[in-house]
Design a protein around this motif. Structure first.
Motif, PDB file in Angstrom:
ATOM      1  N   ASP A  68     -32.032  22.235  16.956  1.00  0.00           N
ATOM      2  CA  ASP A  68     -32.339  20.926  16.372  1.00  0.00           C
ATOM      3  C   ASP A  68     -33.393  21.028  15.279  1.00  0.00           C
ATOM      4  O   ASP A  68     -33.337  20.293  14.286  1.00  0.00           O
ATOM      5  CB  ASP A  68     -32.782  19.959  17.464  1.00  0.00           C
ATOM      6  N   GLU A  69     -34.348  21.935  15.424  1.00  0.00           N
ATOM      7  CA  GLU A  69     -35.320  22.141  14.352  1.00  0.00           C
ATOM      8  C   GLU A  69     -34.620  22.661  13.098  1.00  0.00           C
ATOM      9  O   GLU A  69     -34.958  22.271  11.971  1.00  0.00           O
ATOM     10  CB  GLU A  69     -36.409  23.110  14.807  1.00  0.00           C
ATOM     11  N   ALA A  70     -33.652  23.547  13.289  1.00  0.00           N
ATOM     12  CA  ALA A  70     -32.889  24.058  12.148  1.00  0.00           C
ATOM     13  C   ALA A  70     -32.060  22.964  11.491  1.00  0.00           C
ATOM     14  O   ALA A  70     -32.002  22.854  10.255  1.00  0.00           O
ATOM     15  CB  ALA A  70     -31.984  25.202  12.609  1.00  0.00           C
ATOM     16  N   LEU A  71     -31.435  22.142  12.305  1.00  0.00           N
ATOM     17  CA  LEU A  71     -30.614  21.052  11.762  1.00  0.00           C
ATOM     18  C   LEU A  71     -31.465  20.058  10.982  1.00  0.00           C
ATOM     19  O   LEU A  71     -31.021  19.520   9.958  1.00  0.00           O
ATOM     20  CB  LEU A  71     -29.875  20.347  12.894  1.00  0.00           C
ATOM     21  N   GLU A  72     -32.675  19.814  11.442  1.00  0.00           N
ATOM     22  CA  GLU A  72     -33.558  18.910  10.710  1.00  0.00           C
ATOM     23  C   GLU A  72     -33.821  19.442   9.305  1.00  0.00           C
ATOM     24  O   GLU A  72     -33.839  18.678   8.323  1.00  0.00           O
ATOM     25  CB  GLU A  72     -34.876  18.722  11.463  1.00  0.00           C
ATOM     26  N   LEU A  73     -34.014  20.744   9.179  1.00  0.00           N
ATOM     27  CA  LEU A  73     -34.229  21.322   7.855  1.00  0.00           C
ATOM     28  C   LEU A  73     -32.986  21.173   6.985  1.00  0.00           C
ATOM     29  O   LEU A  73     -33.084  20.804   5.814  1.00  0.00           O
ATOM     30  CB  LEU A  73     -34.618  22.790   7.981  1.00  0.00           C
ATOM     31  N   ARG A  74     -31.829  21.461   7.561  1.00  0.00           N
ATOM     32  CA  ARG A  74     -30.596  21.318   6.792  1.00  0.00           C
ATOM     33  C   ARG A  74     -30.384  19.873   6.341  1.00  0.00           C
ATOM     34  O   ARG A  74     -29.961  19.610   5.211  1.00  0.00           O
ATOM     35  CB  ARG A  74     -29.405  21.783   7.629  1.00  0.00           C
ATOM     36  N   GLU A  75     -30.669  18.938   7.227  1.00  0.00           N
ATOM     37  CA  GLU A  75     -30.496  17.519   6.892  1.00  0.00           C
ATOM     38  C   GLU A  75     -31.445  17.069   5.785  1.00  0.00           C
ATOM     39  O   GLU A  75     -31.209  16.048   5.132  1.00  0.00           O
ATOM     40  CB  GLU A  75     -30.722  16.665   8.139  1.00  0.00           C
ATOM     41  N   ASN A  76     -32.493  17.849   5.567  1.00  0.00           N
ATOM     42  CA  ASN A  76     -33.466  17.521   4.522  1.00  0.00           C
ATOM     43  C   ASN A  76     -33.392  18.500   3.353  1.00  0.00           C
ATOM     44  O   ASN A  76     -34.389  18.766   2.679  1.00  0.00           O
ATOM     45  CB  ASN A  76     -34.869  17.487   5.116  1.00  0.00           C
ATOM     46  N   ASN A  77     -32.189  19.029   3.139  1.00  0.00           N
ATOM     47  CA  ASN A  77     -31.886  19.829   1.936  1.00  0.00           C
ATOM     48  C   ASN A  77     -32.677  21.129   1.848  1.00  0.00           C
ATOM     49  O   ASN A  77     -33.062  21.562   0.760  1.00  0.00           O
ATOM     50  CB  ASN A  77     -32.101  18.991   0.677  1.00  0.00           C
ATOM     51  N   ILE A  78     -32.891  21.766   2.989  1.00  0.00           N
ATOM     52  CA  ILE A  78     -33.431  23.118   3.018  1.00  0.00           C
ATOM     53  C   ILE A  78     -32.246  24.051   3.211  1.00  0.00           C
ATOM     54  O   ILE A  78     -31.626  24.083   4.276  1.00  0.00           O
ATOM     55  CB  ILE A  78     -34.448  23.289   4.160  1.00  0.00           C
TER      56      ILE A  78
END
Length: 371
Positions: A68-78
């Protein structure tokens, strides 16, 4: 949890300090190894998304604790490489593949379960890092036979053998014995591998600072990136780290208490003279734990003691004079000519600086400078 933006308690994060720590690390180790910014646990309390955006271009990827920490980054254009350091639920492997997130293999059994629970899915290309337990005793395989069995499974199912790594338990301690044992165990395991992955890595913040000769392909830069000494001051740093976090509040109430009056739950503090007492809107629900009674805060560069028990939402401090409401109070950081460090707080609690910043609740509003 929604941040309390209308409460004067706030964390101030200097993003340039974080960038400067990364640049100084690169000067220390050279340009060859890749640097992955460790932004797990909300970037050690500093705010993962804002920190990740601030260091893009300076780092080659990111490490997180869970999917989920990884998905949060992806969702914020990382979009850089992201490695999940802990094992995830095998049923979520397909989601990791879809989002181009690298996963850690903690055991042969875990990898077989990934295959079993995704029988109807094509997981070709799933990027995987083998975790080797060289002596930490948490997750990871412990013998080269398991490593090679995993490699055979990776090849059979057309996964990507992206990396293998270990984690040092005592890289932040003066004694070299355990560190050298783990380093030897990891090197022996690498020597017995059937083939090399894209990346080999073992270097955390402490190893990058005090064992630069052991660096392989990637440095996982965590605690030190935020300006914190991984040894909590027990070992001298090879270069200066710049703390990025300040914790401030304001006086929300001031009153005069007469001699013999009590303060706080349990009436654990009794005034021995007439004193001014100030109240701050921060408590153990914010991560300012109950054992901070007796510690200090800063007003106008002067130390004021915390009196009475720390409550869920408030603390009380003894003042040297009457101050107006709204007076700035520093709990972590510089105020006037004095400073309270995260290590000072950790020493009071009998813990480490990692825990202090990670406990700072999302209820505390975070603001950022030098973006």
């Amino acid at each position: 949890m929604r941040s309390s933006i209308h409460r004067p308690t706030r964390i101030i994060v200097n993003l340039e300090s974080i960038r400067r720590n990364i640049r100084n690390l690169r000067d220390h180790v050279g340009s060859d190894p890749m640097v992955y910014a460790v932004v797990k646990a909300n970037s050690y309390g500093h705010g993962s998304v804002r920190v990740a955006h601030a260091v893009q271009g300076l780092v080659d990827g990111f490490c997180v604790s869970n999917l989920d920490e990884a998905l949060e980054l992806r969702e914020n254009n990382i979009f850089e490489n992201i490695l999940v350091l802990s094992g995830i639920s095998p049923r979520d492997a397909k989601l990791a593949l879809e989002e181009n997130i690298s996963l850690t293999i903690p055991s042969v059994e875990w990898l077989l379960q990934v295959i079993d629970e995704n029988r109807e899915e094509d997981l070709s290309g799933l990027k995987l890092h083998i975790k080797f337990d060289s002596g930490m005793g948490r997750i990871g395989v412990r013998c080269v036979e398991d490593i090679n069995e995993i490699i055979e499974i990776i090849d059979k199912y057309n996964f990507t053998f992206d990396g293998i790594f270990t984690h040092f338990a005592t890289a932040d301690e003066a004694s070299q014995t355990k560190f050298e044992q783990q380093e030897h165990a990891f090197k022996s395991a690498l020597a017995g591998m059937e083939r090399r992955p894209h990346f080999i890595h073992s270097t955390n913040s402490a190893a990058s600072l005090w064992h630069p000769d052991t660096i392989e392909d990637i440095i996982r830069f965590g605690d030190a990136m935020y300006g914190l000494n991984p040894s909590c001051g027990n070992i001298e740093l090879p270069f200066e780290l710049e703390p990025a976090l300040t914790l401030e509040s304001e006086l929300s109430h001031v009153k005069l208490l007469e001699e013999g009056e009590t303060v706080g739950y349990g009436a654990t503090y009794t005034t021995d003279s007439d004193i001014f007492v100030g109240t701050l809107p921060i408590g153990y629900a914010d991560g300012w734990t109950r054992n901070m009674q007796g510690f200090d805060v800063l007003i106008d560069g002067k130390r004021m003691p915390i009196i009475g028990r720390v409550s869920m939402d408030q603390i009380t401090i003894q003042l040297d004079q009457e101050y107006p409401l709204g007076t700035k109070v520093t709990l972590i950081g510089k105020n006037g000519n004095d400073v309270i460090t995260v290590d000072d707080v950790a020493n009071k609690r009998g813990t480490i600086n990692y825990e202090v910043v990670c406990l700072l609740s999302d209820r505390i509003y975070r603001t950022y400078i030098n973006e």
